[in-house]
Design an enzyme around this catalytic site. Structure first.
Site, mmCIF file in Angstrom:
data_model
loop_
_atom_site.group_PDB
_atom_site.id
_atom_site.type_symbol
_atom_site.label_atom_id
_atom_site.label_comp_id
_atom_site.label_asym_id
_atom_site.label_seq_id
_atom_site.Cartn_x
_atom_site.Cartn_y
_atom_site.Cartn_z
ATOM 1 N N HIS A 184 8.622 2.044 -24.522
ATOM 2 C CA HIS A 184 8.047 1.643 -25.776
ATOM 3 C C HIS A 184 6.645 2.813 -25.966
ATOM 4 C CE1 HIS A 184 5.984 -1.344 -23.610
ATOM 5 N NE2 HIS A 184 5.075 -1.357 -24.933
ATOM 6 N N HIS A 227 6.890 -7.548 -18.675
ATOM 7 C CA HIS A 227 7.728 -8.341 -19.037
ATOM 8 C C HIS A 227 8.973 -8.997 -19.099
ATOM 9 C CE1 HIS A 227 2.977 -10.208 -19.004
ATOM 10 N NE2 HIS A 227 3.305 -9.792 -20.217
ATOM 11 N N SER A 268 3.719 -4.495 -21.263
ATOM 12 C CA SER A 268 5.347 -5.111 -22.030
ATOM 13 C C SER A 268 6.374 -4.912 -21.574
ATOM 14 C CB SER A 268 5.155 -5.194 -23.492
ATOM 15 O OG SER A 268 4.120 -5.469 -24.080
ATOM 16 N N CYS A 283 3.850 -0.125 -19.815
ATOM 17 C CA CYS A 283 3.558 -0.961 -20.411
ATOM 18 C C CYS A 283 3.572 -2.370 -20.104
ATOM 19 C CB CYS A 283 3.595 -0.706 -21.806
ATOM 20 S SG CYS A 283 2.629 -2.567 -22.187
ATOM 21 N N CYS A 296 1.657 2.621 -28.008
ATOM 22 C CA CYS A 296 1.114 1.089 -27.303
ATOM 23 C C CYS A 296 -0.334 1.214 -27.372
ATOM 24 C CB CYS A 296 1.919 0.962 -26.691
ATOM 25 S SG CYS A 296 2.091 -1.175 -26.185
#
Ligand code: COD
Ligand code: ZN
Length: 375
Positions: free
Chosen positions: A68, A52, A49, A47, A175
């Site tokens: 995640h 990031h 994220s 993902c 997610c």
């Protein structure tokens, strides 16, 4: 020979430093303590994220095992665990549901007080760590750390799913699917016949489109600077797609003109300040609802003219689509298995876990929607 109660040595992708590739390392995974669960991961998605964190936009404690969006099988449980048992197919939950706090008891909210996303310590709920590598403790991430052959999670951060569920697909419920679908159905509460705009057509934005379509939206306008994302968006339900770079004026003005004054529901699924303001501005001034789905960099602020809201707009946000995960994740898995949700279309690449850096490169260069890593 049973591994229960013993330290397990296995492979994990460790992020030692920001802006560096992951290192595949042999890590030690301690057995679960009371009210904890050790999971053998089967598959995990990649993902934005996670990226990031790698690039420093989300600040966490290093070194860390990220990931995640996974699915696996319970290997062993600690004392007192009743929610799952060894052999169960499960999805780790990056938003826990303790069931007891003021948020879990609120009918609409999901941001459990045990979440700690705003101050991520990178530990289990008891403040300690189950991973180590070369004698050094390695932090957890988002209560899940799915980039490891084995992970340990708190009982409040895992849910059992259908024993027949295909884990290499339903891992995305951890997610992307939940975040996008929930943002449309639960947070915005998209209405039949409505007009929606979705900024960002990655795995999460496309899941918003799936949710808008399921809720009966009549018109769904995808917005992305990468035209290669348009075909998939239209396959999933977007009625048209636009590239802001094709216009001289701000895209919110384009959208207002296209819709006779503004959309009913807009979604920002990029995680940037400027596009968040565009998403807010493009919804109808009298009744539009704008949902912030993407997380903007923690250090950035936005200056907004309050009159954007004064006229009647609603501005909302939610983590993981506002869904109470223990309740919603098994339901979404059932809907996928009943072919009510076209999850397969989100998976563009599958790679062995060891090729994790290749998977991140595919995301960074805009070639993949979701890469699923298989253990
Ligand atoms: N204008 C239009 N489109 C843009 C722009 C721009 N200025 N910049 C980038 N885009 C497009 C990209 O081309 C890409 O297609 C898309 O935006 C983003 O997609 P991905 O694949 O990079 O990202 P996703 O879909 O995996 O995730 C995006 C989020 C913003 C949702 C994610 O990064 C995030 O912030 N997640 C937190 C939200 C949450 O609740 N998460 C739950 C646990 S993580
Ligand atoms: Zn995510």
């Amino acid at each position: 020979m049973s591994t229960a109660g013993k330290v397990i040595k296995c492979k994990a992708a460790v992020l030692w430093d920001l802006k560096k590739p992951f290192s595949i390392e042999e890590v030690e995974v301690a057995p679960p303590k009371a009210y904890e669960v050790r999971i053998k991961m089967v598959a995990t998605g990649i993902c934005r994220s996670d990226d990031h964190v790698v690039n420093g936009d989300f600040i966490v404690n290093l070194p860390v095992i990220l990931g995640h969006e996974g699915a696996g099988i319970v290997e062993s449980i600690g004392d007192g665990v009743t929610a799952v048992k060894p052999g169960d197919k499960v999805i780790p939950l990056c938003v826990p549901q303790c069931g007891e706090c003021i948020v879990c008891k609120h009918p609409e909210a999901n941001n459990c007080v045990k979440l700690g996303l705003t101050n991520p310590k990178g530990t289990m709920q008891d403040g300690t760590i189950r991973f180590s590598c070369k004698g050094k403790p390695i932090h957890h991430f988002a209560h899940t750390s799915t980039f490891s052959e084995y992970t340990v999670v708190d009982e409040i951060s895992v849910v059992k799913i259908d024993a027949a569920a295909p884990l290499e697909k339903v891992c995305l419920v951890g997610c992307a699917l939940s975040t996008g679908y929930g943002s449309a159905v639960k947070v915005a509460k998209v209405t039949p016949g409505s007009t929606c705009s979705v900024f960002g057509l990655g795995g999460v934005g496309l899941s918003v489109i799936i949710g808008c379509k399921a809720a009966g939206a009549a018109r769904i306008i995808g917005v992305d600077i990468n035209k290669d994302k348009f075909a998939k968006a239209e396959e999933l339900g977007a009625t048209e797609c636009i590239n802001p770079q094709d216009f001289q004026k701000p895209v919110h003005e384009v959208l207002k003109e296209m819709t006779g004054g503004g959309v009913d529901f807009s979604f920002e699924v990029i995680g940037q300040i400027d596009t968040l303001l565009e998403a807010l501005s493009c919804c109808h001034e009298a009744f539009g609802v704008c949902v912030m789905v993407g997380a903007t960099p923690s250090s950035e602020n936005l200056s907004v003219n309050p009159r954007l809201l004064f006229t009647g707009r609603t501005w909302k946000g939610a983590i993981l689509g506002g869904l109470k995960c223990k309740d919603s994740v098994p339901e979404l898995v059932a809907d996928i298995m009943a072919n009510k949700i076209p999850l397969d279309l989100l998976i563009t690449h599958a790679l062995p876990f060891e090729k994790i850096n290749e998977g991140f490169d595919l995301l960074r260069c805009g070639k993949s929607i979701r890469t699923v890593l298989k253990f």
